[in-house]
Design an enzyme around this catalytic site. Structure first.
Site, mmCIF file in Angstrom:
data_model
loop_
_atom_site.group_PDB
_atom_site.id
_atom_site.type_symbol
_atom_site.label_atom_id
_atom_site.label_comp_id
_atom_site.label_asym_id
_atom_site.label_seq_id
_atom_site.Cartn_x
_atom_site.Cartn_y
_atom_site.Cartn_z
ATOM 1 N N PRO A 2 -3.145 -5.078 -0.443
ATOM 2 C CA PRO A 2 -2.218 -5.560 0.570
ATOM 3 C C PRO A 2 -1.270 -4.463 1.028
ATOM 4 C CG PRO A 2 -1.494 -6.248 -1.595
ATOM 5 C CD PRO A 2 -2.862 -5.643 -1.766
ATOM 6 N N GLU A 3 -0.806 -4.604 2.249
ATOM 7 C CA GLU A 3 0.218 -3.713 2.772
ATOM 8 C C GLU A 3 1.586 -4.227 2.323
ATOM 9 O OE1 GLU A 3 -0.776 -1.048 4.857
ATOM 10 O OE2 GLU A 3 -2.840 -1.683 4.550
ATOM 11 N N LYS A 51 4.609 -2.466 -2.922
ATOM 12 C CA LYS A 51 3.571 -3.492 -3.033
ATOM 13 C C LYS A 51 3.728 -4.346 -4.291
ATOM 14 C CE LYS A 51 0.114 -0.614 -0.731
ATOM 15 N NZ LYS A 51 -1.272 -0.100 -0.810
ATOM 16 N N ARG A 248 -10.681 5.748 -0.673
ATOM 17 C CA ARG A 248 -10.324 4.699 0.280
ATOM 18 C C ARG A 248 -11.090 4.919 1.579
ATOM 19 N NH1 ARG A 248 -8.793 3.133 -3.836
ATOM 20 N NH2 ARG A 248 -6.674 2.659 -4.549
#
Length: 258
Positions: A2-3, A51, A248
């Site tokens: 998640p951001e 986060k 990523r």
């Protein structure tokens, strides 16, 4: 993962529902904390740090990280859960609401006086009230040979940016994700990171293009092989990370990001 804006929104929902309430029942469904009982303790606050989600209850902190599949949901007392019970990792119940953490990637409980030390490794929170752009720039610049996309996503440099924002910010600044930190004008990039994520912190659907229509909200992220919205060049796709275990997905326009 998640951001930071997603985690801050979750923390705000939980704080609105739980802060000031006395815990009627707690249920930790992970072996390490199965015996923890917070009943009778008051929920002091729920906040986000990058986060990380920090639920302060009595003299303890319930720390969670959503990772890939995690989610916190709030239900009315007696309301049926809209996710399977076997996915629940923790339940915090008060007279007014029931908060359930599903499939949390990280869940731990520790004394409140350890919070500062445990979170000290994180860089400035891009959505935090104490956001420090100069410190974020200093931390990024300390590793001049690191690819800029890796540096932006490193939570030790600045906390809160996920892979979506990292890819989009590189595009918006016309910077290839593989460019070394030493060759990037960092202050404008860090300033843009703060402005873009803050513009989205209240939004349900994240956008970096300024267009809030499905399929048109992002410039490059997850658009490998599609035409660039700006120049029409095919968006390229690769993988980048600090090491082979932390790769990523990376997307860029080879024309706009030279």
């Amino acid at each position: 993962m998640p951001e930071g804006d997603t985690v801050h929104q979750a923390a705000r929902r939980l704080d609105d529902a739980l802060a000031g309430q006395v815990v009627a029942r707690s249920d930790f469904r992970v072996p390490a904390y199965a015996t923890v009982d917070l009943a009778g303790e008051t929920v002091r606050s729920v906040t986000a740090r990058g986060k990380h989600l920090l639920m302060r209850i009595g003299d303890r902190v319930v720390h969670s990280h959503l990772k890939m599949e995690g989610e916190w949901r709030v239900f009315r007392p007696g309301e049926r859960w809209r996710r399977p019970a076997h996915q629940a990792r923790v339940v915090i119940e008060t007279p007014a609401a029931t908060a359930v953490g599903f499939d949390l990637g990280v869940l731990e409980v520790f004394p409140a006086d350890e919070e500062a030390e445990r979170m000290a490794y994180l860089g400035p929170d891009v959505l935090g009230p104490d956001w420090d752009a100069e410190e974020a720039v200093r931390r990024i610049a300390a590793s001049p040979d690191v690819p800029i996309a890796v540096a932006l996503g490193d939570q030790r440099n600045l906390a809160g940016l996920g892979n979506v924002y990292v890819n989009e910010l590189c595009f918006l600044r016309g910077v290839p994700p593989t460019r070394p930190v030493s060759t990037v004008d960092l202050p404008p990039l860090v300033d843009l990171a703060s402005r873009v994520i803050r513009a989205n912190r209240e939004r349900i659907s994240r956008t970096t293009t300024g267009v809030d229509r499905r399929g048109e909200r992002l410039w490059v992220y997850s658009r490998g092989g599609e035409p660039c919205r700006r120049c029409g060049t095919r968006i390229e796709h690769g993988r980048l990370g600090r090491n082979d275990l932390e790769l990523r997905e990376t997307y860029w326009c080879p024309n706009c990001q030279r």
